[in-house]
Design an enzyme around this catalytic site. Sequence first.
Site, short mmCIF file in Angstrom:
data_model
loop_
_atom_site.label_atom_id
_atom_site.label_comp_id
_atom_site.label_asym_id
_atom_site.label_seq_id
_atom_site.Cartn_x
_atom_site.Cartn_y
_atom_site.Cartn_z
N ASP A 17 -1.13 -8.30 7.79
CA ASP A 17 -0.21 -7.21 7.52
C ASP A 17 -0.46 -6.16 8.60
OD1 ASP A 17 1.67 -5.61 6.06
OD2 ASP A 17 -0.01 -4.53 5.17
N ASP A 19 0.67 -2.18 8.58
CA ASP A 19 0.31 -0.86 8.09
C ASP A 19 -0.71 -0.97 6.97
OD1 ASP A 19 2.24 0.11 9.89
OD2 ASP A 19 3.81 0.10 8.37
#
Length: 180
Positions: A17, A19
């Site tokens: 991922d 953020d």
Amino acid sequence: MSDIDDPAQSRPMALLDRDGVLNRDTGYPFRPEQIVWIDGALDALARLREAGYRVVVVTNQSGIGRGFYTERDVTSLHEWMADVVRSRGGWISSFYYCPFSPEATIEAYRQDDHPDRKPNPGMLLKALSDFPTNLGRSLMIGDRDSDMAAAVAAGVRGFKFPGGNLDHFVRSALAQFQEG
């Protein structure tokens, strides 16, 4: 180009991922000056490359559908991030992002349950099919339950990053992965 950079070579994949894992989640960052790297993130990416992993980023980007920034803004940011990572010995083979969400204010991006929006596995499945991948050694690192659900649905082992130093976390995850 080394064989780890060769898209034709079969490798285990590390799906990350963005953020909250690579950079601090500061609220819809889309410009380089808004990126604050997570402690140890650049070292973790170099570690994954050294361990033979192909790294791809899979990120929900609802800010596009909300009109905060454009798809071009995201691709420009990702190009910049890839350059920074390369300069520190890491490598990101590809970025996958999903601009769709039920809350989108731009109608073209408003969808209740888009297959690419995590927790759905669409982005992960695309990444896994775009490159020859050793699925049995592949993993997902995310900071949310939706990342872990996407990992399960895609058939890869998920590791939930609680914050802190990403390199320490990756070192531990790789060790656990090899043990179990």
